[in-house]
Design a protein around this motif. Sequence first.
Motif, PDB file in Angstrom:
ATOM      1  N   PHE A 153       0.754  -1.045   0.200  1.00  0.00           N
ATOM      2  CA  PHE A 153       0.544  -0.087   0.199  1.00  0.00           C
ATOM      3  C   PHE A 153       0.648   0.908   0.042  1.00  0.00           C
ATOM      4  N   ASN A 154       0.279   2.203  -0.920  1.00  0.00           N
ATOM      5  CA  ASN A 154       1.367   3.931  -0.867  1.00  0.00           C
ATOM      6  C   ASN A 154       1.416   4.228   0.744  1.00  0.00           C
ATOM      7  N   ASN A 155       2.860   4.608   1.385  1.00  0.00           N
ATOM      8  CA  ASN A 155       2.901   5.576   2.290  1.00  0.00           C
ATOM      9  C   ASN A 155       2.414   4.727   3.848  1.00  0.00           C
ATOM     10  N   ARG A 156       2.114   3.131   3.261  1.00  0.00           N
ATOM     11  CA  ARG A 156       2.844   2.091   4.544  1.00  0.00           C
ATOM     12  C   ARG A 156       3.309   1.277   4.252  1.00  0.00           C
ATOM     13  N   PRO A 157       4.500   0.929   5.397  1.00  0.00           N
ATOM     14  CA  PRO A 157       5.922  -0.076   5.005  1.00  0.00           C
ATOM     15  C   PRO A 157       4.852  -1.534   5.564  1.00  0.00           C
ATOM     16  N   ASN A 158       6.073  -1.802   4.014  1.00  0.00           N
ATOM     17  CA  ASN A 158       5.355  -3.523   3.424  1.00  0.00           C
ATOM     18  C   ASN A 158       7.269  -4.319   3.553  1.00  0.00           C
ATOM     19  N   ILE A 159       6.245  -5.553   4.330  1.00  0.00           N
ATOM     20  CA  ILE A 159       7.703  -6.155   4.420  1.00  0.00           C
ATOM     21  C   ILE A 159       7.191  -7.641   2.892  1.00  0.00           C
ATOM     22  N   ILE A 160       7.878  -7.581   2.248  1.00  0.00           N
ATOM     23  CA  ILE A 160       7.731  -8.686   1.007  1.00  0.00           C
ATOM     24  C   ILE A 160       8.392  -9.320   0.853  1.00  0.00           C
ATOM     25  N   SER A 161       8.346 -10.858   0.384  1.00  0.00           N
ATOM     26  CA  SER A 161       9.236 -11.422   0.207  1.00  0.00           C
ATOM     27  C   SER A 161       9.455 -11.511  -1.242  1.00  0.00           C
ATOM     28  N   ASP A 162      10.739 -11.734  -1.615  1.00  0.00           N
ATOM     29  CA  ASP A 162      10.813 -11.420  -3.036  1.00  0.00           C
ATOM     30  C   ASP A 162      10.913 -12.620  -3.906  1.00  0.00           C
ATOM     31  N   ASN A 163       9.019 -12.882  -4.282  1.00  0.00           N
ATOM     32  CA  ASN A 163       8.318 -13.559  -4.902  1.00  0.00           C
ATOM     33  C   ASN A 163       8.390 -14.086  -6.492  1.00  0.00           C
ATOM     34  N   ILE A 164       8.829 -12.606  -7.139  1.00  0.00           N
ATOM     35  CA  ILE A 164       9.298 -12.386  -7.998  1.00  0.00           C
ATOM     36  C   ILE A 164      10.210 -13.511  -9.031  1.00  0.00           C
TER      37      ILE A 164
END
Length: 342
Positions: A153-164
């Motif tokens: 989401f914009n302007n919210r911290p995101n923890i993303i596993s590098d799925n690509i």
Amino acid sequence: MTVTIKDVARSCDLSISTVSKVFNGYSDISEATRQQVMETARKIGYRPNALARALKTNRSYNLGVLFVDENVSGLMHPFFAAVLNAFKAESESHGYDITFINHNIGTMEMTYLEHCRYRNVDGVCLACVDFYSAEVADLVNSDIPCVTIDHMFNNRPNIISDNINGIRTLVDRAVELGHRRIAYIHGQRNSSVTENRIRGFYRAAEAHGLKLPAGYVDQGRYDDTESAYRHVLKLLERKDRPSCILLPDDASYFGALTAAREKGLRVPEDISFAGYDGIQYVQAIRPHLTTIRQDTEAMGREAALRLIEHIEHPNTASSDPVYIASELVEGESLAAYEEKSI
């Protein structure tokens, strides 16, 4: 006799304000001082008063967790259970408690945002939910600090596993072993996790010049062995049967093996499989599954740290996404293949 903060300060030979900063999680206190105060407090039996701390800091020291699993596995879900366990451990080390957010308080229904207000949480971790729902949008767009796992989401911290790159690694490895007919059964298309994995698969297939006949990329369901069985069986009955099938997750391997054995195919001699997640109990199956292991500990820990940073330092906290790398776990289910007629 009640042990007070003055007793802790006297025993440590520190000022009351310094000891107070330790208990309230201030960052300008050295680790040595923090450990000294906490150890002394433990020895003399001091317990900070949560209500007094909340009144002084205007915080509840309570974090909400929004976890809604449509497959109803709940906290038995191996991936999210590991992520949330790390989130809980890191949060508690900073003095925060955890509350699960839902639609109900007893018989009273409320929205996620209303529940957060009711529980007076300082912030919310959104770990598994329909991120596209209006109700989630209301929460994310509110003034309550939020962190999301595997969704941006914009302007919210995101923890993303590098799925690509994770799914691309599997395709690269399969091609390296000689596979050209690679199919992919993905999960439901209701999250950025699925979309990124599909995008990564198509990019990798294009980079290697792979042909993808109609039906080679198909939608299944996450954590559903019966769905995996049906989709794998359909692929194995094709005249242009794939030599390698990528599964939506590790649990799908149970259904995949059943389908392969039902068709009289050996794994990996006749058909190869690869999973995703790195769930430990699945490795008890033979042959061992080749998969992508996601760093659940790092994801949970970073989610807690970013959320607490936005609560305690809202003017300086970063909302840039945090990408968590994954790793290839070599098993026996994906093996070298030499093209031959079926």
